[in-house]
Design an enzyme around this catalytic site. Sequence first.
Site, PDB file in Angstrom:
ATOM      1  N   TYR A   1      -0.223  14.816   7.751  1.00 16.77           N
ATOM      2  CA  TYR A   1      -0.282  13.676   6.840  1.00 16.77           C
ATOM      3  C   TYR A   1      -0.899  14.066   5.501  1.00 16.77           C
ATOM      4  CZ  TYR A   1      -1.440   9.137   4.947  1.00 16.77           C
ATOM      5  OH  TYR A   1      -1.537   8.052   4.125  1.00 16.77           O
TER       6      TYR A   1
ATOM      7  N   TRP B   1      -0.859  13.239   0.807  1.00 17.13           N
ATOM      8  CA  TRP B   1      -0.212  12.714  -0.406  1.00 17.13           C
ATOM      9  C   TRP B   1       0.426  13.765  -1.292  1.00 17.13           C
ATOM     10  CZ3 TRP B   1      -0.027   8.322  -3.876  1.00 17.13           C
ATOM     11  CH2 TRP B   1      -0.037   7.100  -3.192  1.00 17.13           C
TER      12      TRP B   1
HETATM   13  N1  LIG Z   1     -13.311   6.815   4.514  1.00 17.04           N
HETATM   14  C1  LIG Z   1     -12.057   6.685   4.056  1.00 17.04           C
HETATM   15  N2  LIG Z   1     -11.131   7.608   4.376  1.00 17.04           N
HETATM   16  C2  LIG Z   1      -9.868   7.475   3.932  1.00 17.04           C
HETATM   17  C3  LIG Z   1      -9.484   6.362   3.142  1.00 17.04           C
HETATM   18  C4  LIG Z   1     -10.478   5.395   2.816  1.00 17.04           C
HETATM   19  O1  LIG Z   1     -10.204   4.378   2.133  1.00 17.04           O
HETATM   20  N3  LIG Z   1     -11.755   5.603   3.274  1.00 17.04           N
HETATM   21  N4  LIG Z   1      -8.190   6.247   2.722  1.00 17.04           N
HETATM   22  C5  LIG Z   1      -7.149   6.888   3.525  1.00 17.04           C
HETATM   23  C6  LIG Z   1      -5.874   6.908   2.811  1.00 17.04           C
HETATM   24  S1  LIG Z   1      -5.235   5.374   2.344  1.00 17.04           S
HETATM   25  C7  LIG Z   1      -5.160   8.037   2.589  1.00 17.04           C
HETATM   26  S2  LIG Z   1      -3.577   7.881   1.940  1.00 17.04           S
HETATM   27  C8  LIG Z   1      -5.702   9.362   2.939  1.00 17.04           C
HETATM   28  C9  LIG Z   1      -5.355  10.430   1.901  1.00 17.04           C
HETATM   29  O2  LIG Z   1      -5.557  11.695   2.393  1.00 17.04           O
HETATM   30  P1  LIG Z   1      -4.744  12.969   1.826  1.00 17.04           P
HETATM   31  O3  LIG Z   1      -3.407  12.528   1.405  1.00 17.04           O
HETATM   32  O4  LIG Z   1      -4.846  14.049   2.822  1.00 17.04           O
HETATM   33  O5  LIG Z   1      -5.581  13.314   0.516  1.00 17.04           O
HETATM   34  P2  LIG Z   1      -5.201  14.194  -0.741  1.00 17.04           P
HETATM   35  O6  LIG Z   1      -6.491  14.545  -1.362  1.00 17.04           O
HETATM   36  O7  LIG Z   1      -4.215  13.479  -1.592  1.00 17.04           O
HETATM   37  O8  LIG Z   1      -4.553  15.500  -0.119  1.00 17.04           O
HETATM   38  C10 LIG Z   1      -3.331  16.039  -0.524  1.00 17.04           C
HETATM   39  C11 LIG Z   1      -3.392  17.552  -0.505  1.00 17.04           C
HETATM   40  O9  LIG Z   1      -2.097  18.042  -0.888  1.00 17.04           O
HETATM   41  C12 LIG Z   1      -2.271  19.158  -1.754  1.00 17.04           C
HETATM   42  N5  LIG Z   1      -1.068  19.336  -2.589  1.00 17.04           N
HETATM   43  C13 LIG Z   1      -0.772  18.785  -3.784  1.00 17.04           C
HETATM   44  N6  LIG Z   1       0.418  19.190  -4.216  1.00 17.04           N
HETATM   45  C14 LIG Z   1       0.932  20.023  -3.282  1.00 17.04           C
HETATM   46  C15 LIG Z   1       2.147  20.752  -3.165  1.00 17.04           C
HETATM   47  O10 LIG Z   1       3.026  20.695  -4.018  1.00 17.04           O
HETATM   48  N7  LIG Z   1       2.318  21.512  -2.031  1.00 17.04           N
HETATM   49  C16 LIG Z   1       1.362  21.582  -1.048  1.00 17.04           C
HETATM   50  N8  LIG Z   1       1.612  22.346   0.018  1.00 17.04           N
HETATM   51  N9  LIG Z   1       0.199  20.908  -1.164  1.00 17.04           N
HETATM   52  C17 LIG Z   1      -0.015  20.134  -2.240  1.00 17.04           C
HETATM   53  C18 LIG Z   1      -3.510  18.789  -2.551  1.00 17.04           C
HETATM   54  O11 LIG Z   1      -4.075  19.946  -3.143  1.00 17.04           O
HETATM   55  C19 LIG Z   1      -4.395  18.139  -1.488  1.00 17.04           C
HETATM   56  O12 LIG Z   1      -5.224  19.066  -0.848  1.00 17.04           O
HETATM   57  O13 LIG Z   1      -7.117   9.289   3.075  1.00 17.04           O
HETATM   58  C20 LIG Z   1      -7.522   8.296   4.006  1.00 17.04           C
HETATM   59  N10 LIG Z   1      -8.947   8.429   4.269  1.00 17.04           N
HETATM   60  N1  LIG Z   2      -7.555   5.670  -8.481  1.00 12.06           N
HETATM   61  C1  LIG Z   2      -6.982   5.723  -7.272  1.00 12.06           C
HETATM   62  N2  LIG Z   2      -5.996   4.856  -6.965  1.00 12.06           N
HETATM   63  C2  LIG Z   2      -5.440   4.878  -5.721  1.00 12.06           C
HETATM   64  C3  LIG Z   2      -5.835   5.825  -4.744  1.00 12.06           C
HETATM   65  C4  LIG Z   2      -6.863   6.735  -5.104  1.00 12.06           C
HETATM   66  O1  LIG Z   2      -7.285   7.588  -4.286  1.00 12.06           O
HETATM   67  N3  LIG Z   2      -7.421   6.647  -6.360  1.00 12.06           N
HETATM   68  N4  LIG Z   2      -5.231   5.849  -3.515  1.00 12.06           N
HETATM   69  C5  LIG Z   2      -3.944   5.168  -3.340  1.00 12.06           C
HETATM   70  C6  LIG Z   2      -3.695   4.914  -1.915  1.00 12.06           C
HETATM   71  S1  LIG Z   2      -3.178   6.215  -0.956  1.00 12.06           S
HETATM   72  C7  LIG Z   2      -3.825   3.708  -1.355  1.00 12.06           C
HETATM   73  S2  LIG Z   2      -3.456   3.507   0.303  1.00 12.06           S
HETATM   74  C8  LIG Z   2      -4.279   2.544  -2.124  1.00 12.06           C
HETATM   75  C9  LIG Z   2      -5.428   1.866  -1.406  1.00 12.06           C
HETATM   76  O2  LIG Z   2      -5.565   0.552  -1.791  1.00 12.06           O
HETATM   77  P1  LIG Z   2      -6.698  -0.325  -1.060  1.00 12.06           P
HETATM   78  O3  LIG Z   2      -6.769   0.040   0.355  1.00 12.06           O
HETATM   79  O4  LIG Z   2      -6.477  -1.741  -1.399  1.00 12.06           O
HETATM   80  O5  LIG Z   2      -7.987   0.233  -1.827  1.00 12.06           O
HETATM   81  P2  LIG Z   2      -9.529   0.337  -1.385  1.00 12.06           P
HETATM   82  O6  LIG Z   2     -10.216   0.874  -2.582  1.00 12.06           O
HETATM   83  O7  LIG Z   2      -9.721   1.046  -0.105  1.00 12.06           O
HETATM   84  O8  LIG Z   2      -9.988  -1.157  -1.128  1.00 12.06           O
HETATM   85  C10 LIG Z   2      -9.780  -2.201  -2.058  1.00 12.06           C
HETATM   86  C11 LIG Z   2     -11.003  -3.091  -2.168  1.00 12.06           C
HETATM   87  O9  LIG Z   2     -11.354  -3.559  -0.874  1.00 12.06           O
HETATM   88  C12 LIG Z   2     -12.763  -3.690  -0.838  1.00 12.06           C
HETATM   89  N5  LIG Z   2     -13.215  -3.821   0.546  1.00 12.06           N
HETATM   90  C13 LIG Z   2     -13.572  -2.852   1.417  1.00 12.06           C
HETATM   91  N6  LIG Z   2     -13.931  -3.417   2.605  1.00 12.06           N
HETATM   92  C14 LIG Z   2     -13.782  -4.754   2.459  1.00 12.06           C
HETATM   93  C15 LIG Z   2     -13.974  -5.880   3.320  1.00 12.06           C
HETATM   94  O10 LIG Z   2     -14.342  -5.761   4.488  1.00 12.06           O
HETATM   95  N7  LIG Z   2     -13.686  -7.111   2.817  1.00 12.06           N
HETATM   96  C16 LIG Z   2     -13.263  -7.293   1.542  1.00 12.06           C
HETATM   97  N8  LIG Z   2     -13.004  -8.534   1.136  1.00 12.06           N
HETATM   98  N9  LIG Z   2     -13.097  -6.263   0.709  1.00 12.06           N
HETATM   99  C17 LIG Z   2     -13.345  -5.014   1.160  1.00 12.06           C
HETATM  100  C18 LIG Z   2     -13.255  -2.492  -1.593  1.00 12.06           C
HETATM  101  O11 LIG Z   2     -14.579  -2.689  -2.054  1.00 12.06           O
HETATM  102  C19 LIG Z   2     -12.236  -2.381  -2.724  1.00 12.06           C
HETATM  103  O12 LIG Z   2     -12.686  -3.062  -3.880  1.00 12.06           O
HETATM  104  O13 LIG Z   2      -4.761   2.923  -3.410  1.00 12.06           O
HETATM  105  C20 LIG Z   2      -3.928   3.833  -4.092  1.00 12.06           C
HETATM  106  N10 LIG Z   2      -4.470   3.981  -5.431  1.00 12.06           N
HETATM  107 MO   LIG Z   3      -3.285   5.658   1.230  1.00  5.14          MO
END
Ligand SMILES: Nc1nc2c(c(=O)[nH]1)N[C@H]1C(S)=C(S)[C@@H](COP(=O)(O)OP(=O)(O)OC[C@H]3O[C@@H](n4cnc5c(=O)[nH]c(N)nc54)[C@H](O)[C@@H]3O)O[C@H]1N2
Ligand SMILES: Nc1nc2c(c(=O)[nH]1)N[C@H]1C(S)=C(S)[C@@H](COP(=O)(O)OP(=O)(O)OC[C@H]3O[C@@H](n4cnc5c(=O)[nH]c(N)nc54)[C@H](O)[C@@H]3O)O[C@H]1N2
Ligand SMILES: [Mo]
Length: 833
Positions: A145, A147
């Site tokens: 998994y 991004w």
């Molecule tokens: N505590 C907590 N944990 C979370 C979340 C949270 O809200 N709280 N959010 C979750 C969510 S929504 C997500 S989506 C995940 C994200 O988790 P990840 O998607 O695993 O996070 P990224 O840092 O985007 O990792 C992408 C990796 O791909 C590599 N990469 C970039 N371009 C290329 C390429 O062209 N080729 C290859 N081979 N590699 C490349 C980058 O260097 C990077 O290391 O994290 C989750 N984890």
């Molecule tokens: N700049 C930036 N933008 C991103 C990403 C990033 O890494 N950086 N990641 C992208 C990805 S993969 C995803 S999935 C989306 C994620 O999008 P979301 O999952 O919506 O983003 P989060 O920041 O995890 O949470 C949104 C809000 O929820 C609040 N929150 C947390 N827990 C609770 C709760 O129990 N109750 C309430 N009411 N609020 C709560 C947090 O404080 C935050 O303000 O964003 C995308 N956009």
């Molecule tokens: Mo995500």
Amino acid sequence: MQRREFLSGMAAATAVGTTSSSAIDIISNSLMNDESARMTASHFGPLRAFGKNGRFESAMDASELDFFPVSLTQGVVARTYDDTRIAKPSVRKGYLKDGYKSDKSMRGKDEWVEVSWDEAYKLVANELKRVYKEHGSSAIYGGSYGWYSVGSVNNPQTLLGRMLNILGGYTTRTLTYSTHAIRAIMPYVSGTDESGALQTAWPVILKHTELVVIWGADPINTNQIAWGVPDHESYIYFRKLKEQMAKRGVKVIVIDPVYNNTADYLNAQHISVNPTTDVALMMAICYEMMKLGKADENFLKKYTSGAEEFKKYLNGEAEDKTVKDAKWASKICGVSEKEIKELAKVFGSKRTMLMGGWGPQRAHHGEQFHWMLTVLACFIGQIGLPGGGYGFGYHYSDGGCPSPAAPVGSSLALASGKAAGSSAFPGLGAMSIVPSSEGEWKSRDNIAIPVSRILDCINNPGKEIDFNCKKLTYPELKMAYWAGGNPYHHHPDTNLMAKTFEKLDTFIVQDCFWTASARMADIVLPAATEQERNDITKSHTNKFIIAMHKIAEPYGEAKSDYEIYSGILKEFGDKELMAFTEGKTEMEWIKHFYNTSKKKGDESNLGMPEFDEFWAKGYVEFKIPQHAYEYVKQAEFRKNPIINRVGTPSGKIEIVSKKIAKAAYADCPLHPTWMEPMEWIGNKTDKYPLNLVSPHPKYRLHSQLNNTWLRNLEEVKGREPVWIHPEDAKARKLKSGDIVKVFNDRGTVLAGVIVTEFVKKGVVRIQEGGWWDPVLEKDGICVHGNVNVLVPNEPTSSLACGNQATALVQIEKFEGELPSIKVFSQPKFSKKA
Ligand SMILES: Nc1nc2c(c(=O)[nH]1)N[C@H]1C(S)=C(S)[C@@H](COP(=O)(O)OP(=O)(O)OC[C@H]3O[C@@H](n4cnc5c(=O)[nH]c(N)nc54)[C@H](O)[C@@H]3O)O[C@H]1N2
Ligand SMILES: Nc1nc2c(c(=O)[nH]1)N[C@H]1C(S)=C(S)[C@@H](COP(=O)(O)OP(=O)(O)OC[C@H]3O[C@@H](n4cnc5c(=O)[nH]c(N)nc54)[C@H](O)[C@@H]3O)O[C@H]1N2
Ligand SMILES: [Mo]
């Protein structure tokens, strides 16, 4: 018209950036035009980039394609030559010596040995052959998994699946860390995956909506990036919303434990709620609405099923004998009775749009949040009316912006009819799983495990689990191949991950950088970045197809993902290689994708230019049809729920789900239910009294770009910031700038204190994605601040088996000498063993 709209947008965007301290910074070099700039793209926006002597020199915003450029694009240049780049294929010293029988506890401690690509290909191919032979295809985890980057050809995960399918199959994954709980629950409730559903269009909102409730969402932060390439038009609409607040008296309420970027930007009313307690708050609003006679009985009767049974639950006539009134909820969610009653009065008295984010569903019982928010929208009764109802995607990838349906070609297929490994694809085409070449791989019958159950799977091979109203048996994993993701950031309970992964014989990571995951691997393969290869992609909203020109030569000996897999397959034979490439070069695939798209475009007379013209110009723009500006979600359903039924068994919105009832899960009953989460303010202890939340970071995409200067915009003495309320800080004698230990039984991280009223008392906040920098030789403390060290691995429930992002912790001042940060420099190398 679009261009004019865009130009006025730019002016306003600049003004926003200078007037609001926490609004998005703009580094817009759009005036600095240059003939030699070439088009490329990223998750942060399209770019025009300059290369010189094979090096990536600089980039400016591709302003014709970007309504509101964000500063993150500057990180794309900065990361390219960062000290953390991987220059050559590298093998852990102990692994090079003993292979899969090596001492796995040395991962992260051993020195690295650089090897030639030939050696690396042989090593990987031989290990794949061994595992296939000794353990079978299900022993290889290729779910991988993450991004990664944008581009239709070089999708490291589709290509990984394609390679492994050709070789014999693999264990893959289902759902995502983003939307695990919402995607599992909503098909039972409204019959569709609400995370990807079309939202009521912004122009409709601006015209009709009188109350916008932004619930657990921070769109001003999270719309900076998109899964495809963002055009950031959502920022123009949020600016217009702000204008409407002044002009039309539109009210905006943000419900969040944090006064977030969006609340700040809109100067919204803020309801500060305890984390993971929103469901109680929503129930009380429903109950108080009923008491006021304001619940829309007609809507409930005509469009929902199970309302009467649910009302009994609210009225205290169910087994728990608890009335779900404001008084009850107030004690749980930390919002005053008066405020709750006020919300019950105002919700539905005006045209109300509930905009839900995804943060709250990354929690124990996370499924309940969107189920109950939908039920609340039913009590309000405005679903299907212009500007009313609910939408769970306004915070994501420019959701709600009117967009065309682009003519998409197909992307490189997973060579299997049953892989279903990746989610929708940030490339030109939608994921196609039908192979275009013949072969036995067509019939691969791969097992898919819930994506965030990877550690349980490794720890419990053969165990039968509940998942989404079915049973699933965990395979026995022996090897994991990770490309384009960073599990040592994204998965909860990092220390448990390190221990669990020791059970794998081999861990391969293919990435551009020495991330925490790469450092914990046995074999590391250096990938080129998206600016170091040609590719093709589209804007997430379908407005543009974008040419991705190679700007620079790959760093060191890095290769594109496509080349790397081709090299491995060549070790197996020409037949395997041919099945993978179908005899095409990367450029031929790019042309193929474009021409497939053009063929569809020509059928609709879209006037797409020939490939060469497109490639030279850098993009094709598509017109937005008028109806896209007028789209109202669920309008057809409202007009006639018999003919336009939703995709649930009853054809209505299900407040009670018979399907879920049948599964008889204690942790996900038949209707939305308040259940105490495993760790929350209500069961805090003297040992761990603070409720940690871990939202998405402002100056990076997860862990991506943390290895650039952008981290200096937020870090405190080189550590991730932790936000803490003044009273909680005072009780611990902490001030802004102090370094603290944040800890619970799962581990400890160092972080830098920011004392702020932006978090609720009792709540602390560390953003996800800080690179893990553990002192493995000593106590395992992460000295940089990877929040997932603290978050539990436990699933949301038996239904979604999703990931959590909250925990209980304690905070103490860190005394003594501050350990140095190592994760942003090269690891230790040894001369060849
Ligand atoms: N505590 C907590 N944990 C979370 C979340 C949270 O809200 N709280 N959010 C979750 C969510 S929504 C997500 S989506 C995940 C994200 O988790 P990840 O998607 O695993 O996070 P990224 O840092 O985007 O990792 C992408 C990796 O791909 C590599 N990469 C970039 N371009 C290329 C390429 O062209 N080729 C290859 N081979 N590699 C490349 C980058 O260097 C990077 O290391 O994290 C989750 N984890
Ligand atoms: N700049 C930036 N933008 C991103 C990403 C990033 O890494 N950086 N990641 C992208 C990805 S993969 C995803 S999935 C989306 C994620 O999008 P979301 O999952 O919506 O983003 P989060 O920041 O995890 O949470 C949104 C809000 O929820 C609040 N929150 C947390 N827990 C609770 C709760 O129990 N109750 C309430 N009411 N609020 C709560 C947090 O404080 C935050 O303000 O964003 C995308 N956009
Ligand atoms: Mo995500």
